[in-house]
Write a protein that holds these residues in place. Structure first.
Motif, PDB file in Angstrom:
ATOM      1  N   SER A  61      -1.933  -4.365   7.280  1.00 63.01           N
ATOM      2  CA  SER A  61      -0.554  -4.081   7.574  1.00 63.01           C
ATOM      3  C   SER A  61       0.043  -3.106   6.653  1.00 63.01           C
ATOM      4  N   LEU A  62       0.955  -2.376   7.118  1.00 59.95           N
ATOM      5  CA  LEU A  62       1.714  -1.432   6.540  1.00 59.95           C
ATOM      6  C   LEU A  62       3.370  -1.659   6.682  1.00 59.95           C
ATOM      7  N   ARG A  63       4.252  -1.518   5.571  1.00 62.43           N
ATOM      8  CA  ARG A  63       5.699  -1.679   5.861  1.00 62.43           C
ATOM      9  C   ARG A  63       6.008  -0.600   5.058  1.00 62.43           C
ATOM     10  N   PHE A  64       7.366  -0.089   5.862  1.00 65.55           N
ATOM     11  CA  PHE A  64       7.913   0.853   5.236  1.00 65.55           C
ATOM     12  C   PHE A  64       9.448   0.714   4.940  1.00 65.55           C
ATOM     13  N   GLU A  65       9.894   1.177   3.940  1.00 70.83           N
ATOM     14  CA  GLU A  65      11.231   0.803   3.381  1.00 70.83           C
ATOM     15  C   GLU A  65      12.055   2.175   3.100  1.00 70.83           C
ATOM     16  N   PHE A  66      13.094   2.136   3.803  1.00 75.04           N
ATOM     17  CA  PHE A  66      13.608   3.732   3.865  1.00 75.04           C
ATOM     18  C   PHE A  66      15.057   3.557   2.935  1.00 75.04           C
ATOM     19  N   THR A  67      15.182   4.831   2.373  1.00 71.76           N
ATOM     20  CA  THR A  67      16.487   4.987   1.600  1.00 71.76           C
ATOM     21  C   THR A  67      17.354   6.194   2.588  1.00 71.76           C
ATOM     22  N   HIS A  68      16.556   7.011   3.315  1.00 72.81           N
ATOM     23  CA  HIS A  68      17.017   8.014   4.365  1.00 72.81           C
ATOM     24  C   HIS A  68      16.411   8.107   5.641  1.00 72.81           C
ATOM     25  N   PHE A  69      17.213   8.092   6.624  1.00 75.15           N
ATOM     26  CA  PHE A  69      16.808   8.354   8.140  1.00 75.15           C
ATOM     27  C   PHE A  69      17.632   8.939   8.696  1.00 75.15           C
ATOM     28  N   MET A  70      17.779  10.354   8.937  1.00 78.49           N
ATOM     29  CA  MET A  70      18.631  11.232   9.497  1.00 78.49           C
ATOM     30  C   MET A  70      18.048  12.046  10.774  1.00 78.49           C
ATOM     31  N   GLU A  71      18.828  12.130  11.837  1.00 82.23           N
ATOM     32  CA  GLU A  71      18.533  12.959  12.901  1.00 82.23           C
ATOM     33  C   GLU A  71      19.487  14.249  13.077  1.00 82.23           C
ATOM     34  N   VAL A  72      18.788  15.273  13.257  1.00 81.14           N
ATOM     35  CA  VAL A  72      19.647  16.473  13.859  1.00 81.14           C
ATOM     36  C   VAL A  72      18.976  17.106  14.915  1.00 81.14           C
ATOM     37  N   ARG A  79      12.943   9.315   4.373  1.00 83.74           N
ATOM     38  CA  ARG A  79      12.593   9.149   2.834  1.00 83.74           C
ATOM     39  C   ARG A  79      12.386   7.755   2.881  1.00 83.74           C
ATOM     40  N   HIS A  80      10.995   7.364   2.498  1.00 87.26           N
ATOM     41  CA  HIS A  80      10.608   6.014   2.214  1.00 87.26           C
ATOM     42  C   HIS A  80       9.725   5.507   1.368  1.00 87.26           C
ATOM     43  N   THR A  81       9.300   4.389   1.204  1.00 91.60           N
ATOM     44  CA  THR A  81       8.210   3.938   0.497  1.00 91.60           C
ATOM     45  C   THR A  81       7.392   2.962   1.229  1.00 91.60           C
ATOM     46  N   ILE A  82       6.034   3.237   1.097  1.00 92.23           N
ATOM     47  CA  ILE A  82       5.177   2.531   2.061  1.00 92.23           C
ATOM     48  C   ILE A  82       4.507   1.481   1.217  1.00 92.23           C
ATOM     49  N   TYR A  83       4.451   0.314   1.504  1.00 91.88           N
ATOM     50  CA  TYR A  83       3.676  -1.000   1.123  1.00 91.88           C
ATOM     51  C   TYR A  83       2.495  -1.298   2.040  1.00 91.88           C
ATOM     52  N   ALA A  97       2.947   4.389  -1.690  1.00 95.72           N
ATOM     53  CA  ALA A  97       3.514   5.712  -2.058  1.00 95.72           C
ATOM     54  C   ALA A  97       4.966   5.898  -1.759  1.00 95.72           C
ATOM     55  N   HIS A  98       5.639   6.981  -2.295  1.00 95.29           N
ATOM     56  CA  HIS A  98       6.870   7.530  -1.809  1.00 95.29           C
ATOM     57  C   HIS A  98       6.700   8.636  -1.019  1.00 95.29           C
ATOM     58  N   VAL A  99       7.504   8.719  -0.009  1.00 96.10           N
ATOM     59  CA  VAL A  99       7.123   9.953   1.003  1.00 96.10           C
ATOM     60  C   VAL A  99       8.316  10.468   1.649  1.00 96.10           C
ATOM     61  N   SER A 100       8.280  11.876   1.733  1.00 93.82           N
ATOM     62  CA  SER A 100       9.494  12.375   2.343  1.00 93.82           C
ATOM     63  C   SER A 100       9.068  13.121   3.383  1.00 93.82           C
ATOM     64  N   SER A 101       9.578  12.902   4.732  1.00 90.34           N
ATOM     65  CA  SER A 101       8.939  13.534   6.061  1.00 90.34           C
ATOM     66  C   SER A 101      10.051  14.058   6.695  1.00 90.34           C
ATOM     67  N   ILE A 102       9.687  15.393   7.536  1.00 91.61           N
ATOM     68  CA  ILE A 102      10.531  16.099   8.280  1.00 91.61           C
ATOM     69  C   ILE A 102       9.777  16.104   9.562  1.00 91.61           C
ATOM     70  N   ASN A 124       6.062   2.454 -11.258  1.00 92.19           N
ATOM     71  CA  ASN A 124       6.554   3.639 -10.702  1.00 92.19           C
ATOM     72  C   ASN A 124       8.071   2.747 -10.314  1.00 92.19           C
ATOM     73  N   GLU A 125       7.873   1.801  -9.399  1.00 91.67           N
ATOM     74  CA  GLU A 125       8.794   1.170  -8.746  1.00 91.67           C
ATOM     75  C   GLU A 125       9.961   0.589  -9.990  1.00 91.67           C
ATOM     76  N   ALA A 126       9.426  -0.221 -10.821  1.00 92.47           N
ATOM     77  CA  ALA A 126      10.148  -0.579 -12.116  1.00 92.47           C
ATOM     78  C   ALA A 126      10.967   0.306 -12.799  1.00 92.47           C
ATOM     79  N   SER A 127      10.198   1.422 -12.904  1.00 96.08           N
ATOM     80  CA  SER A 127      11.008   2.701 -13.868  1.00 96.08           C
ATOM     81  C   SER A 127      12.101   3.178 -12.909  1.00 96.08           C
ATOM     82  N   MET A 128      11.770   3.356 -11.681  1.00 95.60           N
ATOM     83  CA  MET A 128      12.861   3.664 -10.736  1.00 95.60           C
ATOM     84  C   MET A 128      14.073   2.916 -10.643  1.00 95.60           C
ATOM     85  N   LYS A 129      13.995   1.365 -10.608  1.00 89.52           N
ATOM     86  CA  LYS A 129      14.947   0.506 -10.700  1.00 89.52           C
ATOM     87  C   LYS A 129      15.713   0.532 -11.941  1.00 89.52           C
TER      88      LYS A 129
END
Length: 136
Positions: A61-72, A79-83, A97-102, A124-129
């Protein structure tokens, strides 16, 4: 479907197990431009199929946690993190991974994706928090 709905359908699908993912959601003339820890890779439709075949062989399984999800218009930015849960360790979810996608959508399918990823781990996650806490 709107561009955002197409990209949302991708992230909400069973990416690690759905063998129809590419044929359902990706345009036959698609390109995935990906810069990651191995450098730059450009996938066409066949390359995208091969990439997700490898994903299905490695992950339960893969799970995505988003910080940004924008449409134009026909473009979506995420922008998300993959677990993930690997086949070998299906009880343990690991940050991948941390990912930014267009994402560019054409004819109701994913046509282009420009993606940058950075390998992540629990430290990485602990330091980001802690960084976020300091910034607040």
């Amino acid at each position: 479907m709107s561009a955002k709905e197409v990209v949302k359908a991708f992230y909400e699908s069973d990416v690690a197990n759905d063998a129809t993912l590419v044929s359902r959601l990706f345009h036959k003339d698609c390109e995935l431009h990906w810069t990651g820890s191995q450098g730059f890779v450009l996938y066409d439709y066949k390359g995208v199929e091969g990439f997700f075949e490898g994903t299905r062989q490695s992950y339960n399984s893969l799970r995505f946690e988003f910080t940004h999800f924008m449409e134009v218009n026909d473009t979506v930015v995420t922008r998300h993190t993959i677990y993930g849960r690997t086949i070998e360790h299906s009880d343990d979810e690991t940050i991948l991974a941390h990912v930014s996608s267009i994402w560019e959508i054409k004819d109701g399918k994913i046509f282009r994706c420009y993606e940058i990823s950075q390998q992540a781990d629990e430290s990485n996650e602990a330091s980001m928090k802690s960084y976020k806490e300091i910034k607040l």
